[in-house]
Design an enzyme around this catalytic site. Structure first.
Site, PDB file in Angstrom:
ATOM      1  CG  HIS A 156       5.202   2.136  11.232  1.00 22.52           C
ATOM      2  ND1 HIS A 156       5.740   1.622  12.391  1.00 22.52           N
ATOM      3  CD2 HIS A 156       6.241   2.301  10.383  1.00 22.52           C
ATOM      4  CE1 HIS A 156       7.053   1.511  12.255  1.00 22.52           C
ATOM      5  NE2 HIS A 156       7.383   1.914  11.043  1.00 22.52           N
TER       6      HIS A 156
ATOM      7  CE  LYS B 237       7.872  -1.569  10.791  1.00 23.84           C
ATOM      8  NZ  LYS B 237       9.162  -1.932  11.347  1.00 23.84           N
TER       9      LYS B 237
ATOM     10  CB  SER C 119       8.509   4.862  10.738  1.00 26.00           C
ATOM     11  OG  SER C 119       9.541   5.612  10.136  1.00 26.00           O
TER      12      SER C 119
HETATM   13  N1  PMP Z   1       8.911   0.668   5.907  1.00 23.36           N
HETATM   14  C1  PMP Z   1       8.793   1.267   7.102  1.00 23.36           C
HETATM   15  C2  PMP Z   1       7.966   2.512   7.190  1.00 23.36           C
HETATM   16  C3  PMP Z   1       9.422   0.740   8.228  1.00 23.36           C
HETATM   17  O1  PMP Z   1       9.327   1.358   9.405  1.00 23.36           O
HETATM   18  C4  PMP Z   1      10.185  -0.442   8.092  1.00 23.36           C
HETATM   19  C5  PMP Z   1      10.868  -1.094   9.282  1.00 23.36           C
HETATM   20  N2  PMP Z   1      11.464  -0.271  10.176  1.00 23.36           N
HETATM   21  C6  PMP Z   1      10.296  -1.022   6.829  1.00 23.36           C
HETATM   22  C7  PMP Z   1       9.637  -0.450   5.763  1.00 23.36           C
HETATM   23  C8  PMP Z   1      11.118  -2.249   6.616  1.00 23.36           C
HETATM   24  O2  PMP Z   1      10.434  -3.363   7.082  1.00 23.36           O
HETATM   25  P1  PMP Z   1      11.186  -4.663   7.591  1.00 23.36           P
HETATM   26  O3  PMP Z   1      11.459  -4.500   9.050  1.00 23.36           O
HETATM   27  O4  PMP Z   1      10.193  -5.738   7.308  1.00 23.36           O
HETATM   28  O5  PMP Z   1      12.417  -4.817   6.778  1.00 23.36           O
END
Ligand code: PMP
Length: 405
Positions: free
Chosen positions: A222, A253, A194
């Protein structure tokens, strides 16, 4: 005048007292470069309004640019009219709607997995899946740069976690070789990292998993809408869907909503349905969120040109930043980390860019390792080349001003 507030120095809240005492944060605020919780008073689109100023959004995870799509907003309105504003219960009891099940069905088809289970956020998926399936005798192998929610899932499980160096298959092999052959093993990784924007070396990882009889779980937060057939993620991108046992995704996302899912074999998913605590003991996704995710999913599949445009935009921005002299690391995706390698400078860069009408996200430890501070730039399919060129001009100007290039 006495107030009704409780005393602020309870020993229980020692961590809070320590946080308040940190001079750095105060200095950042006093310097006017505090970059978090900026209030946006418009839709999450390629341009947003902050403090009455229109700024170009280069910090959104809405990779396909769907969060302000009229068709999705219409679907949300219809769902609210039909199902109301909330489900007032967990999926397990009174909180399952027919559209939850419909979304699960369509996702299972897209991901080419037997079954899918929705959770109310992606974070809950990672917490709820890992903690439920990993037992005391089991071993987790996790990439050091994994998302915080995967790390939290590992912490919550009774198994042992072994970290390996970021996207380093030699390090993973070393870890695997030292574990008892009979211990059940799960390798947990991000598909696209990320912050760094690089893609997991899945073909090599799959080989190792086969050699050591390990299960694989990939977080595709992502990767959805970014990689693979119809945007179905990392495993599809490499043609390895059957070799990845569990694929996690989020709706926050590319899919323009809020919520998450796990895709896998029907036995594991059915087990999670009955034993995963963030699923059983938390309210289900709201009708509006389900309808948005469902509409976005259908658009993602029927409009492949969005993903193509996202990649064209990424190429233009990446090329522009590199030729201006910025360092971007190993990114291979629409996440472009611009290395600044200094916290105060990163905040200052972010602030100056906002003054110039460009929104980006500053990332400092623990989001990245110490010394690896970045501005995280992320592209959307709906950015125009004119917007990208404007951003590049500002990056170059402020980058020079601060001595970064
Ligand atoms: N996994 C990754 C790699 C993320 O970047 C995120 C969100 N930043 C999440 C899980 C969590 O997802 P959510 O925003 O749906 O809670």
């Amino acid at each position: 005048m006495p107030t009704s507030h409780a005393p602020s120095s309870l020993p229980l809240f020692d961590k809070v007292r320590k946080f308040r005492a940190v001079g750095d944060l105060q200095a950042v605020r006093e310097a006017g470069i505090y970059p978090y919780f900026r209030e946006i008073s418009s839709a999450q689109d390629t341009e947003v309004i902050i403090n009455g100023q229109q700024v170009l959004m280069l910090g959104s995870n809405s990779y396909l640019g769907l969060t302000n799509d009229p068709r999705i907003k219409e679907a949300v309105c219809e769902a609210v009219q039909k199902y109301g504003s909330g489900c007032a219960g967990s999926r397990f009891l009174n909180g399952t709607l027919d559209i939850h099940v419909q979304l699960e069905r369509e996702l299972a088809q897209l991901m080419k997995k037997e079954d899918v289970l929705l959770y109310s956020t992606g974070f809950q998926v990672n917490l709820g899946v890992i903690s439920a399936i990993v037992g005391r005798e089991d071993c987790i192998l996790a990439d050091r740069a994994n998302h915080a929610s995967l790390a939290a899932g590992c912490q919550m499980s009774p198994g042992k976690t072994f970290l390996f160096s970021h996207n380093d298959m030699t390090s993973l092999a070393r870890r695997l070789a030292h574990l008892p052959p009979e211990a059940p093993k799960i390798i947990v990784v991000d598909g696209v990292f990320s912050m760094e924007g690089d893609i997991i070396k899945l073909p090599e990882l799959v080989k190792l998993a086969k050699q050591y009889d390990a299960v694989i779980m990939v977080d595709d937060a992502h990767s959805l809408g970014v990689l693979g057939e119809h945007g179905s993620g990392t495993a599809s991108h490499f043609g390895l869907v059957d070799d990845v046992h569990l694929i996690m995704g989020t709706f926050s996302k590319s899919l323009a909503s809020l919520g998450g899912f796990i895709a896998g074999d029907s036995d594991t998913i059915d087990y999670l349905r009955h034993h995963s605590r963030p699923l059983v003991f938390s309210a289900s996704m709201s009708p509006a969120n389900v309808a948005a995710a469902l509409a976005a999913l259908r658009i993602m599949i029927s409009e492949p040109e969005r993903m193509q445009q996202l990649w064209a935009n990424t190429a233009r921005m990446k090329q522009g930043l590199l030729s201006a002299g910025f360092t971007l690391g190993a990114t291979e995706t629409p996440i472009l980390p611009v290395y600044v390698r200094d916290t105060m400078k990163t905040f200052a860069f972010c602030r100056r860019l906002q003054d110039e009408g460009v929104f980006v996200n500053p990332v400092i430890p623990p989001g990245v390792p110490p010394g690896e501070e970045i501005l995280r730039v992320s592209l959307m399919a709906t950015h125009t080349f004119a917007q990208i060129d404007r951003a590049l001009e500002k990056f170059q100007m402020v980058g020079k001003e601060l001595g970064i290039i």
